[in-house]
Scaffold this motif. Structure first.
Motif, mmCIF file in Angstrom:
data_model
loop_
_atom_site.group_PDB
_atom_site.id
_atom_site.type_symbol
_atom_site.label_atom_id
_atom_site.label_comp_id
_atom_site.label_asym_id
_atom_site.label_seq_id
_atom_site.Cartn_x
_atom_site.Cartn_y
_atom_site.Cartn_z
ATOM 1 N N HIS A 78 5.428 0.571 -3.641
ATOM 2 C CA HIS A 78 6.780 1.047 -3.964
ATOM 3 C C HIS A 78 6.756 1.930 -5.207
ATOM 4 N N PHE A 79 5.980 1.513 -6.214
ATOM 5 C CA PHE A 79 5.893 2.297 -7.444
ATOM 6 C C PHE A 79 5.272 3.663 -7.168
ATOM 7 N N ALA A 80 4.194 3.671 -6.373
ATOM 8 C CA ALA A 80 3.544 4.941 -6.037
ATOM 9 C C ALA A 80 4.511 5.856 -5.295
ATOM 10 N N GLU A 81 5.272 5.276 -4.371
ATOM 11 C CA GLU A 81 6.217 6.080 -3.589
ATOM 12 C C GLU A 81 7.300 6.679 -4.480
ATOM 13 N N SER A 82 7.666 5.949 -5.551
ATOM 14 C CA SER A 82 8.686 6.471 -6.465
ATOM 15 C C SER A 82 8.199 7.702 -7.219
ATOM 16 N N LEU A 83 6.866 7.910 -7.213
ATOM 17 C CA LEU A 83 6.285 9.058 -7.911
ATOM 18 C C LEU A 83 5.889 10.187 -6.957
ATOM 19 N N ARG A 84 6.194 10.019 -5.673
ATOM 20 C CA ARG A 84 5.785 11.040 -4.708
ATOM 21 C C ARG A 84 6.369 12.413 -5.061
ATOM 22 N N GLN A 85 7.668 12.478 -5.299
ATOM 23 C CA GLN A 85 8.289 13.769 -5.603
ATOM 24 C C GLN A 85 7.756 14.381 -6.895
ATOM 25 N N PRO A 86 7.618 13.598 -8.009
ATOM 26 C CA PRO A 86 7.032 14.186 -9.218
ATOM 27 C C PRO A 86 5.615 14.709 -8.996
#
Length: 230
Positions: free
Chosen positions: A160-168
């Motif tokens: 979930h944390f990694a996915e939250s950084l996908r756009q950045p």
């Protein structure tokens, strides 16, 4: 000029997070406060994490956004932010303004005193929990039987944390970042931090890339998206 607010909502268990217990009440309290002062709620951050944890990536992202956009961090109750005197003190010293809806007029001294009582309550809960576990163990109860579930939850949290950084990450690549170090620099410049609250390095960025199934030149793409633990 209307004040910009960034809301931080937190629940302490996965069950609360899954069923929305507590979040809706916090959300309504925050919305009522913003409306009462004629402010703007620019974003809402929701996290499932215990108050005693010092590694809360969503809170760190909310704080980073407040610094970037000169917004005020808004919480429904002080204990949703942290039951730690040192944490509250460091937040104040870091120049991030925040308001607790349950006590919006509180000054710094009052907030620190409230944090003192919150920290005491946390310690009392921990003491009672240890005593209960010791009593259960003496009765022959096998402790740690849910280790696999906890490990699965940890992996899910990392995903979930990694996915939250996908756009950045994708934004960094789109602007010309071609190496892990360059992507890490872009993440740090935007105020993002690792789950442990540290600045990104090439190594920690590679773990994020593995989990997202992305790669840079010279970086092997994993066969699965499991990747190493963050």
């Amino acid at each position: 000029m209307a004040v910009n607010f960034t809301a931080y909502l937190r629940v302490s268990t996965d069950r609360q997070g899954a069923f929305g217990l507590g979040i809706e009440a916090q959300r309504k309290a925050v919305q009522r406060y913003v409306a009462s002062v004629g402010g703007n709620l620019i974003e809402e951050h929701v996290e499932v994490e215990t108050g005693r944890s010092a590694t809360r990536p969503v809170l760190l992202q909310a704080i980073a956004q407040c610094r970037r956009q000169r917004a005020v961090l808004l919480i429904a109750r002080l204990d949703r932010l942290a039951r730690s005197v040192s944490f509250i003190s460091s937040l104040m010293e870091g120049g991030v303004e925040f308001v607790a809806v349950d006590n919006p007029a509180a000054n710094k001294v009052m907030l620190q005193m409230l944090a003192v009582f919150g920290e005491y309550e946390r310690d009392q809960i921990a003491t009672r929990t240890k005593a209960a576990l010791a009593a259960a163990k003496s009765r022959g109860v096998v402790l740690g039987a849910h280790g696999k579930v906890l490990a699965a939850n940890h992996r899910a949290a990392a995903e979930h944390f990694a996915e939250s950084l996908r756009q950045p990450v994708e934004r960094a690549v789109a602007t010309g970042a071609a190496t892990l170090s360059e992507i890490a620099r872009c993440l740090n410049d935007e105020g993002h931090r690792t789950r442990e609250g540290s600045a990104f390095s090439a190594g920690t960025t590679q773990k994020i890339m593995f989990r997202l199934g992305l790669r840079t030149a010279g970086m092997a793409l994993p066969e699965t998206r499991g990747g190493p633990m963050l």
